[in-house]
Design a protein around this motif. Structure first.
Motif, PDB file in Angstrom:
ATOM      1  N   THR A  57     -45.974  17.988  44.265  1.00 35.18           N
ATOM      2  CA  THR A  57     -44.993  18.002  43.187  1.00 35.18           C
ATOM      3  C   THR A  57     -44.656  16.582  42.756  1.00 35.18           C
ATOM      4  O   THR A  57     -44.551  15.678  43.597  1.00 35.18           O
ATOM      5  CB  THR A  57     -43.703  18.714  43.626  1.00 35.18           C
ATOM      6  OG1 THR A  57     -43.325  18.168  44.896  1.00 35.18           O
ATOM      7  CG2 THR A  57     -43.928  20.206  43.758  1.00 35.18           C
ATOM      8  N   ALA A  58     -44.473  16.432  41.467  1.00 29.26           N
ATOM      9  CA  ALA A  58     -44.190  15.106  40.917  1.00 29.26           C
ATOM     10  C   ALA A  58     -42.715  14.790  41.044  1.00 29.26           C
ATOM     11  O   ALA A  58     -41.875  15.693  41.169  1.00 29.26           O
ATOM     12  CB  ALA A  58     -44.598  15.072  39.451  1.00 29.26           C
ATOM     13  N   ASP A  59     -42.385  13.480  41.030  1.00 27.92           N
ATOM     14  CA  ASP A  59     -40.980  13.086  41.036  1.00 27.92           C
ATOM     15  C   ASP A  59     -40.396  13.257  39.626  1.00 27.92           C
ATOM     16  O   ASP A  59     -39.272  13.727  39.455  1.00 27.92           O
ATOM     17  CB  ASP A  59     -40.832  11.617  41.457  1.00 27.92           C
ATOM     18  CG  ASP A  59     -41.288  11.408  42.894  1.00 27.92           C
ATOM     19  OD1 ASP A  59     -41.452  12.435  43.618  1.00 27.92           O
ATOM     20  OD2 ASP A  59     -41.495  10.249  43.295  1.00 27.92           O
ATOM     21  N   SER A  60     -41.194  12.869  38.646  1.00 22.01           N
ATOM     22  CA  SER A  60     -40.734  13.034  37.247  1.00 22.01           C
ATOM     23  C   SER A  60     -41.956  13.074  36.353  1.00 22.01           C
ATOM     24  O   SER A  60     -43.066  12.756  36.777  1.00 22.01           O
ATOM     25  CB  SER A  60     -39.793  11.880  36.847  1.00 22.01           C
ATOM     26  OG  SER A  60     -40.509  10.658  36.932  1.00 22.01           O
ATOM     27  N   GLY A  61     -41.730  13.430  35.097  1.00 25.59           N
ATOM     28  CA  GLY A  61     -42.840  13.529  34.159  1.00 25.59           C
ATOM     29  C   GLY A  61     -43.191  14.966  33.879  1.00 25.59           C
ATOM     30  O   GLY A  61     -42.494  15.897  34.331  1.00 25.59           O
ATOM     31  N   GLU A  62     -44.263  15.152  33.157  1.00 24.64           N
ATOM     32  CA  GLU A  62     -44.620  16.506  32.704  1.00 24.64           C
ATOM     33  C   GLU A  62     -46.128  16.673  32.828  1.00 24.64           C
ATOM     34  O   GLU A  62     -46.886  15.751  32.543  1.00 24.64           O
ATOM     35  CB  GLU A  62     -44.187  16.646  31.241  1.00 24.64           C
ATOM     36  CG  GLU A  62     -44.389  18.031  30.679  1.00 24.64           C
ATOM     37  CD  GLU A  62     -44.094  18.047  29.187  1.00 24.64           C
ATOM     38  OE1 GLU A  62     -43.003  18.439  28.804  1.00 24.64           O
ATOM     39  OE2 GLU A  62     -45.004  17.652  28.424  1.00 24.64           O
ATOM     40  N   ILE A  63     -46.553  17.850  33.307  1.00 24.19           N
ATOM     41  CA  ILE A  63     -47.978  18.166  33.370  1.00 24.19           C
ATOM     42  C   ILE A  63     -48.161  19.509  32.688  1.00 24.19           C
ATOM     43  O   ILE A  63     -47.754  20.538  33.235  1.00 24.19           O
ATOM     44  CB  ILE A  63     -48.488  18.263  34.815  1.00 24.19           C
ATOM     45  CG1 ILE A  63     -48.150  16.986  35.602  1.00 24.19           C
ATOM     46  CG2 ILE A  63     -49.994  18.527  34.835  1.00 24.19           C
ATOM     47  CD1 ILE A  63     -48.403  17.116  37.084  1.00 24.19           C
ATOM     48  N   LEU A  64     -48.725  19.508  31.522  1.00 25.38           N
ATOM     49  CA  LEU A  64     -48.990  20.773  30.840  1.00 25.38           C
ATOM     50  C   LEU A  64     -50.445  21.121  31.060  1.00 25.38           C
ATOM     51  O   LEU A  64     -51.338  20.413  30.629  1.00 25.38           O
ATOM     52  CB  LEU A  64     -48.711  20.627  29.335  1.00 25.38           C
ATOM     53  CG  LEU A  64     -47.286  20.940  28.875  1.00 25.38           C
ATOM     54  CD1 LEU A  64     -47.139  20.638  27.394  1.00 25.38           C
ATOM     55  CD2 LEU A  64     -46.919  22.396  29.162  1.00 25.38           C
ATOM     56  N   LEU A  65     -50.682  22.216  31.828  1.00 26.32           N
ATOM     57  CA  LEU A  65     -52.063  22.646  32.069  1.00 26.32           C
ATOM     58  C   LEU A  65     -52.221  24.041  31.489  1.00 26.32           C
ATOM     59  O   LEU A  65     -51.510  24.969  31.909  1.00 26.32           O
ATOM     60  CB  LEU A  65     -52.371  22.648  33.573  1.00 26.32           C
ATOM     61  CG  LEU A  65     -53.758  23.154  33.961  1.00 26.32           C
ATOM     62  CD1 LEU A  65     -54.844  22.268  33.348  1.00 26.32           C
ATOM     63  CD2 LEU A  65     -53.914  23.212  35.476  1.00 26.32           C
ATOM     64  N   ASP A  66     -53.076  24.145  30.516  1.00 29.43           N
ATOM     65  CA  ASP A  66     -53.344  25.441  29.889  1.00 29.43           C
ATOM     66  C   ASP A  66     -52.045  26.096  29.437  1.00 29.43           C
ATOM     67  O   ASP A  66     -51.849  27.316  29.567  1.00 29.43           O
ATOM     68  CB  ASP A  66     -54.062  26.361  30.894  1.00 29.43           C
ATOM     69  CG  ASP A  66     -54.856  27.427  30.167  1.00 29.43           C
ATOM     70  OD1 ASP A  66     -55.116  27.263  28.954  1.00 29.43           O
ATOM     71  OD2 ASP A  66     -55.205  28.428  30.828  1.00 29.43           O
ATOM     72  N   GLY A  67     -51.115  25.255  28.974  1.00 32.37           N
ATOM     73  CA  GLY A  67     -49.867  25.789  28.445  1.00 32.37           C
ATOM     74  C   GLY A  67     -48.777  25.957  29.479  1.00 32.37           C
ATOM     75  O   GLY A  67     -47.650  26.301  29.137  1.00 32.37           O
ATOM     76  N   HIS A  68     -49.058  25.740  30.755  1.00 26.10           N
ATOM     77  CA  HIS A  68     -48.023  25.866  31.791  1.00 26.10           C
ATOM     78  C   HIS A  68     -47.575  24.485  32.218  1.00 26.10           C
ATOM     79  O   HIS A  68     -48.401  23.612  32.472  1.00 26.10           O
ATOM     80  CB  HIS A  68     -48.571  26.607  33.003  1.00 26.10           C
ATOM     81  CG  HIS A  68     -49.072  27.991  32.684  1.00 26.10           C
ATOM     82  ND1 HIS A  68     -48.242  29.091  32.640  1.00 26.10           N
ATOM     83  CD2 HIS A  68     -50.314  28.433  32.388  1.00 26.10           C
ATOM     84  CE1 HIS A  68     -48.942  30.167  32.318  1.00 26.10           C
ATOM     85  NE2 HIS A  68     -50.223  29.798  32.150  1.00 26.10           N
ATOM     86  N   ASP A  69     -46.254  24.327  32.321  1.00 28.27           N
ATOM     87  CA  ASP A  69     -45.745  23.048  32.813  1.00 28.27           C
ATOM     88  C   ASP A  69     -45.721  23.091  34.329  1.00 28.27           C
ATOM     89  O   ASP A  69     -44.859  23.732  34.936  1.00 28.27           O
ATOM     90  CB  ASP A  69     -44.347  22.782  32.257  1.00 28.27           C
ATOM     91  CG  ASP A  69     -43.870  21.380  32.649  1.00 28.27           C
ATOM     92  OD1 ASP A  69     -44.570  20.720  33.481  1.00 28.27           O
ATOM     93  OD2 ASP A  69     -42.821  20.966  32.136  1.00 28.27           O
TER      94      ASP A  69
END
Lengths: 218, 346, 799
Positions: A57-69
């Motif tokens: 898990t990230a501390d902060s930021g955003e990961i959009l994979l195939d529409g899922h964050d």
């Protein structure tokens, strides 16, 4: 857009407080694209892979994979993403030692409810594994083990394949063979491929290369 | 003449002194000691002498059954004193021990009894003579006519004894020296008993006749510390002569011997050290040890040179103090019967 | 070099404190259970040995005054002078009213040897004894005697509690019983040709020896239980230790290789490791002995109550630290460690210098090793089968037990492996398939703990089946043997006749206890004369019988023998048995006679009286609908002392309460052994947890949540425990069968019928599952909370 990473940051606890590994990473990938992540040891390239794959898990930021964050998913949601959308090939210990090759290849596909015996059979043939299907991982060579991992990753028909030094434990010739097979097969499925490597030669075979230095992309 | 028992009983108080128990040493000093040229006082001296440490009434008999089978019997009453005194009740320092045995050519039966003095369970009374422990008894109007009874888990006997000759006195008129250092005891015998009665064996009762030999001995310190064992013979020759002889084995391998030659009329000659000799010829494995059961007995001064053999080589007294005691017969050089006691064979 | 080597070896423990703890704790638990049980056994035995020895009860016949409680000393002398070998006893109480000590005076010269310290004084150190006339007592009693005596007190731990033994002269003086005695002990061997007692001492009665009686044998069974438990517990503990040592040695293979490569000679290394193990064994042993002491101290009150029930107030409820006991505890700890470590040390000694240093602890043990283990276990079971069929003797019985248990334990992993493989094949769901495969993979690492669980459960099933069967059987036996409502003792032939006339009533059965010691079929035995009536016909349960058995016995045409006689003499219903003077009668029935060591034959009373006219019945069972009224009239109208009448209900209630106590102890030990097995599982899972990450990480990476993995870990423990429980059931029943039908027969001569207690087994299985869940919870929770980064480390060394 298959993958969109924004302002991603991650640190690990160290002896003198948190040690930042990723400071600020922005990254995007299109479906079917191949990308090489290179960088020094400790530069954070594996961490990006793990965060994208929902393994950490990230501390902060955003990961959009195939529409899922990915950063907003809980444990269960991330597990579902790993199962359904991601194929992984790591440097070592990819396989489940208690299952034979056939079961290993089928494992994730069956978890995802996407098991297709014919497709699996074709994959095994393409990777030259048909003679090994009843064997257990410990009975295989390193190259064979990595081929099984690739077959497994492809059998689930993922949106993206994450490979972390997939040939790091192999000798040069075998590494070339395995990589060739992987690239050919990935190209055939339309999945994106994100590969962490420290080898310039391997990185050159990807469509795009990004270099990581001290937790940020150059 | 039961030396091993004697040693055991006498050494016990010595050990006690060595372990530092108060009083016993001085009490040991308090015991009377035998002196040369004794003046016996009968019948009183047939009774107990509580001021001496150790004393016994010891009877052995060679008998035959109606079919000529040889038998032997032994009856012994020992007295051992922890202090030279006698008192009534359980506190009496006088301790009594009885041994009884019957020997047949095939079997040997032996048993023992213990009693404390002062309560009436055992004792000796001089006149009329009675020596007893539990139901065992050697008694009569005088020492010449006695009845002996004893029983064990698997045997019993009841015999009458009648003396056919006088008392005989060993050593110097009854003062019998037991070592070169001068240890001695008072010692006299009645070797002339004729015997008739019955013995009871597991197979049934047997009428027996024969001869018997009573020893009386008392002392306070009859042995030297280096004397390890004892071979004692009482022999009755068919000629009517009798021989008492013993060999005290010393720890250095040498012997001290002594004996008495007794003519049919009771005339005695003391046999000083070296004039009696007994030499083992053959041994038998008995109770895990080798015991001589065939001997050559010599008294050169009397032209005696005879082979003596055990009637039953397994005459082992398997009691709290084990020893060998049983009837013997002469099988060469002379003819006759007798009794042999051997102690200290480990 | 030694020091360097030691510090290298020790560094392993510093880095793996959990393993150190497992090893020491396993050893301590094994030693604790073993030595705890031994302590309880030893203390109980010492207590009633002391009691029996002090009293002369049990071992010897005794002469007691018919009236009053004194015997004149001159009667003793008269008996001795008549050829009765009897030893005098003076008995009384001294000390403050609330702190009384039973003082027993004996005469060492006439007391049968082996009867307390005085029995041996006649042959050893008599002069010392007579000079000092000491009082013998245990430490607690000696403290109470402080200041009461002017004779020296010799501490002797073997003397019964609150009892002091001394010379008869001292006792007479202290008790003010000059020329008086309390009773006489009859020596077991007597000379021939004695007159009858009545001629010498008509006012004395003879009380037969009680040794080897029902209760005595019962306690032997009780101790057999405890000993079996102790042994099994120890085996369970040694399995734990073996597992821990095996793991440590595997993990240190690399270190051993490095040390040797750097020039440490192999011999020295082995010596170092052996010394290290010795130190650990001693540490574990000391802790274990302390724990054992606690176990024994907490169990002892119950055991003491049991024994007290059996033997009256003769039992010490406090535990003494006997050196023999704690030394044996340490010895067994060292021995067990040696046993457990021998294989590992040999392995190290044989390991080639350049062998792979890779730990094999969780490597799949497919192939030769597993086949060898299966073959070994089958061989052991075959030996057990042969012993069961052909062996004889108690040693054989225990050999059979050993072969059976070890064989079965060794067979467990291969059996579980097959079962899991089958389950894997049958599974359709991929998670289930993986679960079974992974469980199977776990087996080698868990098998020792599972074997421990198997043994613990089998021991529980076996021992509790034995105890429960025993209780059922014995309750039935008591109903049969204690059918009469009242038991009455008379004191003379004249009183007997008067009594029979007094209670005569057509509606009431009076059953004389007529018996004589004799020899039957060349075996020492008792012959009983029975007044055959409704009581025998209705209450007696026969193991085997011919038609009309009681009628034929009543008509003097047949007899009944007990099982002991039948088995020992090789006789059964229909065979002839010769009694008395050449009278041969056919056996019409075999009666189960539990707790009695000696053979018995039962004939009709008239026949008995013909054969033994001199034997008088002095005990009677009386059937009555109104036992209380009859009892009162016997006391008040007939004038019988109250203590001569025993109420059957009392005896029965008392006997049953003894069993309840036995159960308390057995149940406590059940819980303890299961706890040890659960601990083994816990430790194995905890150890495996860290090593298993490479196995679990891929499954997690491929889409299983950590939570799910944790749940599956828990389920895995339950499944393995359940499978083990299933295997433990037949093993436990086999164990019970061996205990009841082999060991018991060899030890006591009678076979107990085996009863099954399915509910108990179910409870036990549930208990085992709960134990497994408890053991697995912590490792499972830890797994569910493993940080992803730890899991990710598996795949790469680099972040």
């Amino acid at each position: 857009m298959l993958l969109s990473v924004k302002a991603l940051a991650k640190s690990y606890p160290g002896a003198d407080g948190p040690v930042p590994v990723l400071r600020h990473v922005d990254l995007a990938m299109q479906a079917g694209e191949t990308l090489a992540l290179t960088g020094e040891s400790g530069s954070g390239k594996s961490t990006i892979l793990h965060l994208v794959g929902g393994l950490d898990t990230a501390d902060s930021g955003e990961i959009l994979l195939d529409g899922h964050d990915m950063t907003r998913l809980d444990d269960k949601g991330r597990a579902a993403m790993r199962r359904d959308a991601v194929g992984i090939v790591f440097q070592q210990f990819n396989l489940i030692p208690s299952l034979d090759v056939a079961a290993n290849i089928a494992f994730q596909a069956r978890l995802a409810g996407r098991y297709d015996p014919h497709a699996t059979q074709d994959l095994a043939e393409a990777l030259g594994l048909t003679a090994q299907m009843a064997k257990y991982p410990e009975q295989l060579s390193g190259g064979q083990q990595q081929r099984v991992a690739i077959a497994r990753a492809l059998a689930v028909r993922p949106r993206i394949i994450l490979a972390d030094e997939p040939t790091g434990n192999l000798d040069e010739t075998t590494a070339e063979d395995v990589l060739d097979q992987m690239l050919a097969l990935v190209a055939g499925t339309g999945a994106a491929l994100m590969m962490v490597t420290h080898s310039r030669g391997l990185a050159a075979r990807m469509e795009r290369q990004v270099h990581l230095r001290q937790g940020t992309l150059e | 003449m039961n030396v091993k028992i004697l040693i055991t009983f006498l050494l016990l108080p010595v050990c006690a002194v060595a372990q530092g128990f108060a009083g016993l040493g001085t009490q040991a000093e308090g015991f009377a000691m035998p002196a040369p040229a004794p003046q016996f006082d009968f019948p009183a001296d047939h009774g107990a002498h509580p001021d001496y440490r150790i004393e016994w009434w010891y009877l052995t008999a060679n008998m035959t059954g109606p079919d000529g089978t040889p038998y032997g019997l032994q009856w012994t009453l020992f007295r051992s004193a922890l202090a030279p005194e006698t008192t009534e009740g359980w506190d009496s320092p006088q301790i009594w021990f009885g041994h009884a045995a019957v020997t047949t050519p095939e079997a040997h039966f032996a048993t023992e009894r213990y009693a404390r003095g002062g309560i009436g369970q055992a004792g000796v009374q001089a006149d009329p003579f009675t020596a007893w422990i539990d139901e065992w008894q050697l008694a009569g109007t005088g020492i010449d006519r006695l009845r002996l009874t004893a029983s064990g888990p698997d045997f019993a006997y009841d015999v009458a004894l009648e003396a056919q000759g006088p008392l005989v006195f060993h050593g110097d008129g009854g003062y019998s020296v037991k070592s070169a250092q001068g240890q001695a005891s008072y010692y006299y015998s009645q070797p002339f008993f004729e015997l008739a009665g019955t013995i009871t064996l597991p197979t049934g009762k047997v009428d027996v006749t024969g001869t018997a030999w009573l020893d009386r001995e008392w002392s306070s310190q009859p042995l030297a510390a280096d004397q390890t064992g004892w071979d004692w013979f009482s022999l009755s020759f068919d000629t009517g002569n009798k021989l008492m002889g013993f060999r005290l084995r010393q720890s250095d391998g040498s012997y001290y011997t002594s004996g008495t030659w007794i003519t049919p009329d009771g005339h005695t000659t003391a046999l000083p050290d070296g004039s009696f000799d007994a030499e083992p010829l053959a041994t038998t494995a008995v109770a895990g040890r080798d015991i001589p059961t065939r001997w050559r007995v010599q008294v050169p001064s009397r032209d005696v040179d005879t082979i003596v053999e055990a009637v039953n080589p397994q005459s082992w007294m398997d009691l709290s103090v084990p020893y060998w005691e049983g009837p013997v017969r002469m099988v060469g050089g002379a003819s006759g019967v007798g009794y042999l006691e051997m102690t200290g064979y480990e | 070099m030694m020091r360097t080597g030691l510090s290298a070896l020790w560094s392993h423990w510093r880095r793996n404190p959990l393993q150190l703890f497992t090893l020491v704790a396993g050893l301590a638990l094994a030693t604790a259970l073993w030595s705890g049980v031994q302590a309880v056994n030893a203390e109980a035995r010492a207590s009633y040995d002391a009691a029996a020895a002090t009293l002369g009860d049990g071992q010897y016949d005794q002469l007691l005054p018919e009236r009053g409680d004194l015997i004149a000393q001159k009667t003793f002398i008269a008996l001795r002078r008549a050829g009765w070998l009897v030893g005098p006893v003076v008995e009384g109480r001294i000390g403050a009213p609330d702190n009384r000590v039973r003082l027993v005076g004996l005469d060492p010269l006439t007391t049968p040897s082996g009867l307390g310290p005085l029995g041996d004084a006649a042959t050893t150190g008599l002069p010392d004894y007579l000079e000092q006339l000491p009082v013998y007592a245990n430490a607690a009693t000696a403290a109470k005697l402080e200041g009461l005596l002017n004779t020296p007190v010799v501490i002797d731990a073997d003397i019964a509690p609150d009892t002091a033994i001394t010379d008869i002269s001292v006792a007479q003086r202290l008790l003010g019983m000059d020329v008086q005695l309390s009773r006489l002990i009859v020596a077991p061997v007597q000379p021939i040709g004695r007159p009858p007692l009545a001629e010498i001492a008509p006012d004395l009665i003879r009380r037969p020896a009680q040794g080897g009686g029902d209760v005595g044998r019962l306690t032997d069974s009780f101790h057999l239980n405890l000993t079996a438990f102790g042994l099994l517990s120890f085996a369970v503990g040694i399995f734990i230790v073996h597992g821990a040592i095996g793991l440590v040695f595997e993990q240190r293979r690399g270190m051993v290789r490095t040390l040797r490569a750097l020039g440490m000679p192999l011999n020295r290394l082995i010596v170092l490791m052996a010394a290290e193990l010795l130190a650990l064994a001693l540490l574990g042993g000391v802790v274990g002995v302390l724990l054992g002491y606690l176990i024994a101290a907490s169990l002892l009150p119950d055991v003491a109550a049991t024994i007290e029930g059996l033997y009256g107030a003769q039992v010490s409820g406090t535990l003494q630290l006997r050196p023999a006991w704690w030394l044996s505890g340490l010895a067994i700890s060292v021995l067990g460690t040696g046993l457990a470590a021998a294989g590992a040390l040999v392995g190290i000694a044989r390991m080639p210098l350049l062998a792979s240093a890779k730990p094999r602890a969780w490597a799949t043990a497919r192939g030769t090793a597993r086949r060898l283990q299966a073959m070994g276990s089958l061989a052991l079971l075959a030996v057990a089968g042969l012993l069961a069929l052909a062996g004889e003797g108690l040693i054989m019985g225990f050999g059979l037990l050993g072969c059976l248990l070890i064989g079965a334990a060794l067979l467990l992993p291969p059996v579980l492996d097959r079962v899991l493989a089958g389950a894997q094949r049958l599974a359709t769901n991929v998670t289930a398939q993986w679960f079974w495969a992974d469980t199977r993979q776990q087996l080698p690492g868990l098998s020792l703990a599972l074997m421990a669980l198997l043994l613990a459960m089998a021991a529980n099933i076996g021992v509790s089946t034995m105890v429960s069967s025993f209780r059922l059987t014995f309750t039935g036996f008591l109903d049969q043997r204690l059918a009469s409502e009242l038991y009455v003792t008379t004191e003379s032939a004249a009183q007997t006749a008067a009594f029979e006339a007094f209670v005569a009533d057509p509606a009431r059965e009076t059953l004389p206890l007529l018996s004589v010691d004799t020899t039957l079929a060349d075996l020492p035995a008792e012959l009983y004369g029975a007044r055959i009536g409704a009581t025998y016909r209705e209450n007696w349960v026969l193991l085997a019988q011919a038609p009309d058995v009681w009628t034929r016995v009543a008509e003097q045409q047949a007899l009944i023998v007990n099982e002991q006689l039948a088995r020992r003499a090789g006789l059964w219903v229909g065979d002839d048995l010769t009694i008395g003077t050449g009278l041969a009668l056919p056996i019409a029935g075999i009666v189960g006679d539990y707790g009695n060591p000696i053979g018995q034959a039962i004939v009709a009373e008239p026949l008995f009286r013909d054969l033994y006219p001199e034997v008088e019945a002095l005990s009677f069972g009386v059937r009555s609908e109104t036992p209380q009224a009859l009892r009162e009239s016997l006391i008040e109208e007939f004038g019988l002392p109250a203590q001569n009448i025993t109420d059957q209900a009392q005896i029965k209630a008392f006997s049953l309460s003894v069993f309840e106590r036995t159960f308390t102890v057995t149940a406590a030990l059940n819980v303890l052994t299961l706890a040890v097995a659960a601990f083994a599982i816990f430790m194995s899972l905890l150890t495996l947890a860290t090593m298993r990450l490479p196995q679990l990480a891929p499954a997690w990476a491929l889409g299983l949540t950590r939570r799910r993995l944790g749940q599956l870990e828990l389920v895995r423990a339950v499944v393995l425990a359940a499978l083990t429980a299933l295997c433990a059931l037949p093993l436990g029943l086999a164990l019970a069968w061996v205990l009841l039908a082999v060991v018991n027969v060899e030890a006591f001569g009678w076979r107990l019928p085996m009863f099954l207690f399915p509910l108990d087994y179910l409870t036990l299985a549930l208990f085992a599952l709960v134990a497994a869940v408890i053991a697995a919870t912590l490792p499972a929770r830890r797994l569910a909370r493993t940080p992803p980064s730890d899991l990710l480390k598996v795949f790469a060394n680099e972040r």
